[in-house]
Design a protein around this motif. Structure first.
Motif, mmCIF file in Angstrom:
data_model
loop_
_atom_site.group_PDB
_atom_site.id
_atom_site.type_symbol
_atom_site.label_atom_id
_atom_site.label_comp_id
_atom_site.label_asym_id
_atom_site.label_seq_id
_atom_site.Cartn_x
_atom_site.Cartn_y
_atom_site.Cartn_z
ATOM 1 N N VAL A 25 0.852 -1.183 0.000
ATOM 2 C CA VAL A 25 0.000 0.000 0.000
ATOM 3 C C VAL A 25 0.891 1.238 0.000
ATOM 4 N N TYR A 27 1.160 5.536 0.056
ATOM 5 C CA TYR A 27 0.431 6.697 0.559
ATOM 6 C C TYR A 27 0.937 7.966 -0.125
ATOM 7 N N ARG A 60 -13.012 9.236 1.151
ATOM 8 C CA ARG A 60 -12.470 7.906 1.416
ATOM 9 C C ARG A 60 -10.954 7.969 1.287
ATOM 10 N N SER A 61 -10.271 6.968 1.814
ATOM 11 C CA SER A 61 -8.814 7.009 1.855
ATOM 12 C C SER A 61 -8.161 6.616 0.532
ATOM 13 N N GLU A 62 -8.867 5.815 -0.301
ATOM 14 C CA GLU A 62 -8.272 5.358 -1.553
ATOM 15 C C GLU A 62 -8.333 6.436 -2.633
ATOM 16 N N LEU A 74 -11.662 2.632 -8.106
ATOM 17 C CA LEU A 74 -11.076 2.827 -6.783
ATOM 18 C C LEU A 74 -9.757 2.060 -6.707
ATOM 19 N N GLU A 76 -7.279 0.411 -4.511
ATOM 20 C CA GLU A 76 -7.190 -0.115 -3.148
ATOM 21 C C GLU A 76 -5.808 0.088 -2.522
ATOM 22 N N ASN A 77 -4.746 0.005 -3.300
ATOM 23 C CA ASN A 77 -3.390 0.077 -2.752
ATOM 24 C C ASN A 77 -2.743 1.452 -2.899
ATOM 25 N N GLU A 78 -3.497 2.433 -3.428
ATOM 26 C CA GLU A 78 -2.985 3.803 -3.564
ATOM 27 C C GLU A 78 -3.875 4.688 -2.697
ATOM 28 N N ARG A 79 -3.329 5.237 -1.624
ATOM 29 C CA ARG A 79 -4.170 5.906 -0.631
ATOM 30 C C ARG A 79 -3.626 7.274 -0.233
#
Length: 216
Positions: A25, A27, A60-62, A74, A76-79
């Motif tokens: 993941v 960030y 949302r965080s994504e 969306l 999932e692993n890029e936040r």
């Protein structure tokens, strides 16, 4: 019984193995790197940025990208490192701080800037474009005054830039657009009161060769 425990142990090993091969993941932040050319003692203009609205899909965080005329994907692993509203707020405050700390046009008449930002649109297509649309309302206040000595300005902003490929390229595009928004805000605030409308209508080219950014 032994076979039961053996199967459980194998299942655990398989689970651990799958976890080890999963994608990491990553960030991202909209806050630019520190400006080492600006001494901390120069940062004296109080700035309060409030993001009063953002599209629901950004809550949302994504990260999210456009992948078709009617499709958003969306990631999932890029936040985001923090909620998108906070990312925008902190990045814009820092960009404004850098610009206003170097200017004397607003001082000593005004000592505080309160900015409300309404983000209507923030989206990107990988390797293609990043788009930011927002309206803002700024209040300049003199020290120790509530209503007298205030100057209120409202404007809208749009920026559409070409971006390089990759998720980092997308976020960098957003960073440039927030910097362009800060430039537009400062340009309006430092213009003569009679020229505010003209400044809001000014069109400038996008810094990355996009279709340009516009202040209405």
């Amino acid at each position: 019984m032994k076979d039961h425990y053996l199967r459980m142990a194998l299942a655990c090993l398989v689970s651990v193995g799958v976890g080890c091969t999963s994608a990491p993941v990553r960030y991202y932040t909209l806050t630019p790197p520190p400006d080492k050319s600006l001494p901390a003692s120069k940062i004296s203009f109080a700035i309060d940025v409030r993001v009063v609205h953002a599209p629901p899909q950004l809550n949302r965080s994504e990260l999210m990208v456009r992948t078709g005329p009617t499709e958003l994907t969306l990631l999932e692993n890029e936040r985001w490192a923090s909620p998108v509203k906070d990312e925008i707020k902190n990045a814009l405050r820092l960009e404004l701080q850098r610009r206003l700390s170097r200017m004397t046009e607003l001082r000593p008449a005004f000592t505080k800037l309160t900015l409300d930002v309404d983000v209507q649109h923030l989206e990107a297509e990988l390797g293609q474009y990043a788009l930011l649309e927002a309206s803002w309302s700024a209040t300049l206040s003199a020290a120790g005054q509530q209503s007298n000595g205030e100057r209120v300005t409202a404007c809208s902003f749009q920026s559409d830039e070409k971006i390089r490929a990759g998720y980092a390229g997308m976020v960098e595009g957003y960073q440039r657009e927030i910097a362009a928004l800060a430039d537009a805000i400062v340009a309006v605030l430092t213009s003569p009161a009679s020229g505010i409308d003209a400044a809001c209508q000014k069109t400038i080219e996008g810094s990355a060769g996009g279709s340009g950014s516009k202040n209405h």
